[in-house]
Design a protein around this motif. Structure first.
Motif, short mmCIF file in Angstrom:
data_model
loop_
_atom_site.label_atom_id
_atom_site.label_comp_id
_atom_site.label_asym_id
_atom_site.label_seq_id
_atom_site.Cartn_x
_atom_site.Cartn_y
_atom_site.Cartn_z
N TRP A 75 6.98 10.20 -6.85
CA TRP A 75 6.13 10.58 -5.59
C TRP A 75 6.43 9.38 -4.74
O TRP A 75 6.14 8.15 -4.98
CB TRP A 75 5.13 11.35 -5.66
N GLN A 76 7.21 9.37 -3.39
CA GLN A 76 7.07 8.38 -2.35
C GLN A 76 5.65 8.44 -1.86
O GLN A 76 5.35 9.43 -0.94
CB GLN A 76 8.06 8.57 -1.16
N VAL A 77 5.00 7.53 -2.10
CA VAL A 77 3.44 7.47 -1.82
C VAL A 77 3.39 6.90 -0.22
O VAL A 77 4.03 5.89 0.03
CB VAL A 77 2.72 6.40 -2.60
N PRO A 78 2.66 7.62 0.59
CA PRO A 78 2.49 7.17 1.93
C PRO A 78 1.86 5.92 2.16
O PRO A 78 0.88 5.96 1.32
CB PRO A 78 2.28 8.51 2.64
N PRO A 79 1.98 5.22 3.23
CA PRO A 79 1.06 4.11 3.40
C PRO A 79 -0.27 4.50 4.28
O PRO A 79 -0.36 5.69 4.71
CB PRO A 79 1.88 3.24 4.17
N GLY A 80 -1.37 3.65 4.05
CA GLY A 80 -2.53 3.67 4.85
C GLY A 80 -3.48 4.79 4.31
O GLY A 80 -4.54 5.21 4.90
N ASP A 124 0.88 -1.14 -0.02
CA ASP A 124 0.00 0.00 0.14
C ASP A 124 0.67 1.32 0.15
O ASP A 124 0.23 2.43 0.13
CB ASP A 124 -0.87 0.09 1.16
N SER A 125 2.08 1.20 -0.21
CA SER A 125 3.12 2.21 -0.14
C SER A 125 4.17 1.89 -1.17
O SER A 125 4.60 0.80 -1.45
CB SER A 125 3.51 2.89 1.07
N GLY A 126 5.06 3.16 -1.69
CA GLY A 126 6.14 2.98 -2.63
C GLY A 126 6.28 3.77 -3.41
O GLY A 126 5.51 4.99 -3.31
N THR A 127 6.98 3.81 -4.28
CA THR A 127 7.64 5.04 -5.26
C THR A 127 6.65 5.13 -6.45
O THR A 127 6.73 4.04 -7.06
CB THR A 127 9.11 5.14 -5.34
N CYS A 128 6.24 6.28 -7.04
CA CYS A 128 5.51 6.01 -8.05
C CYS A 128 6.70 5.87 -9.25
O CYS A 128 7.37 6.72 -9.37
CB CYS A 128 4.57 7.31 -8.52
N GLY A 129 6.53 4.79 -10.18
CA GLY A 129 7.33 4.92 -11.42
C GLY A 129 6.98 5.87 -12.53
O GLY A 129 8.03 5.94 -13.26
N PHE A 130 6.04 6.74 -12.21
CA PHE A 130 5.70 7.81 -13.26
C PHE A 130 6.23 9.11 -12.93
O PHE A 130 6.90 10.14 -13.59
CB PHE A 130 4.28 7.86 -13.65
N CYS A 131 5.96 9.63 -11.49
CA CYS A 131 6.04 10.93 -11.11
C CYS A 131 7.17 10.93 -9.98
O CYS A 131 7.73 11.93 -9.74
CB CYS A 131 4.71 11.58 -10.79
#
Length: 365
Positions: free
Chosen positions: A219-224, A210-217
């Motif tokens: 962005w380090q997407v936060p969990p939860g 449910d979290s990780g780094t977007c391969g397009f932009c």
């Protein structure tokens, strides 16, 4: 009846020569390979739709009556699927040329009396490039009356050349995205594409990260927050990289609808994170329409397309000292801004002129 007569008179005068170009990549999703059942089992993704399903039949089209469809304000649903209407044979019209021209049209919504009779036989489909019907000798073209009624990509304010361009490049997915709240549940993130049933995003590969780094932009997407679309889930959407929901929405081979509040929260969080990485010497990057389009959910793009022709680029997510509210789009030099809802306007300072997104779109036609 008078409305229909006026429509026929106009049709007679403008028997259209509009050509048809190929749809945007998303509208060709029906021609793309889907994830096979073995991959679906391995990744936890939803299995393929059976070949004899309603969704598969709608790719090329099927014959129904208007009474079989569920009307919305700006279109139709058939068993949960957004559909276009085409190949409408209006027997009461005596002029063969007018009747034939109307038969060749793709309708996004009810634009005349002929499309308000529940007994009227029509063909419906979901993938423009694949539409077929008996008697349809050439690819059907967009009905300009429908485009004007829904103001597809600002159609009403365009000149003749741009109108022809927009009509020729009609994107059904753009239309569905623009009125997603009429087609899909507003409270959850869902995915739909030609040949597939509507699926809640979280039910596709439910055990994925449910979290990780977007391969397009990047962005380090936060969990939860349900803002991350791992590749295991993205395969069903036609993605080959991990993605944030905002990039997934713009890259998906179909329509990914996001709950409004969650989408704007994600957009604001991503915008803040990405802005911090920009060189301080390049603040103009954050005051351009290209930046605005990249950052906002697709639900805001129809508004942005129209404003871009009239105004300089705004500030995004403008904060006011001492106030809780945020203006999604703001022009501080003019003390004007656009907010998501009426409730947001009550949290902002006086002395500014604030409009909601919906009220601005209505005022622009």
């Amino acid at each position: 009846m008078g409305r229909w007569i006026r429509h026929l008179e106009a049709l007679t005068q403008v028997v259209s020569g509009m050509g048809t170009s190929r749809e945007a990549q998303a509208d060709s999703v029906a021609e793309q390979e889907t994830v096979d059942d073995a991959d679906a089992i391995e990744t936890g993704a939803a299995p393929d739709t059976p070949a004899d399903s309603i969704e598969q039949a709608l790719i090329q089209g099927m014959e129904v009556t208007l009474g079989d469809l569920q009307p919305t304000r700006h279109g139709w649903l058939y068993r949960g699927n957004p559909v276009m209407v085409y190949a409408v044979e209006v027997a009461v019209v005596e002029d063969v040329q007018v009747r034939r021209e109307f038969f060749q049209r793709i309708h996004l919504t009810s634009c005349c009396g002929a499309l308000e009779d529940p007994a009227q036989v029509v063909w419906i489909g979901t993938a423009r490039d694949a539409l077929a019907a008996p008697g349809l000798d050439t690819a059907p073209h967009a009905c300009e009356y429908c485009l004007a009624k829904v103001n597809h990509r600002g159609f009403r304010s365009l000149g003749p050349r741009d109108r022809s361009r927009v009509a020729g490049a009609l994107s059904f997915h753009w239309h569905v995205n623009q009125y997603a709240d009429e087609y899909f549940p507003a409270s959850e993130t869902t995915f739909w594409g030609p040949g597939k049933p509507v699926q809640p995003l979280q039910r596709i590969a439910p055990d994925a990260a449910d979290s990780g780094t977007c391969g397009f932009c990047s962005w380090q997407v936060p969990p939860g927050q349900d803002w991350f679309v791992p590749v295991e889930r993205g395969l069903v959407l036609g993605l080959s990289l991990d993605a944030c929901v905002l990039c997934a929405q713009q890259q998906a081979m179909g329509v990914l609808t996001l709950a409004d509040t969650s989408a704007l929260d994600a957009s604001q969080a991503r915008c803040t994170a990405l802005a911090e990485r920009l060189p301080s010497a390049e603040p103009e990057e954050q005051r351009s329409w290209s930046w605005v389009h990249r950052q906002l959910p697709l639900a805001w793009h129809p508004l942005c397309e129209q404003l871009e022709r009239r105004l300089s680029a705004p500030d995004l997510f403008h904060h006011f000292a001492g106030y809780e509210g945020v203006a999604v789009l703001a022009w501080p030099e003019h003390r004007r801004g656009i907010v998501a809802t009426e409730e947001d306007r009550a949290k902002l300072p006086e002395g500014w002129d604030f409009w909601t997104m919906r009220s601005v779109l209505e005022s622009l036609g």
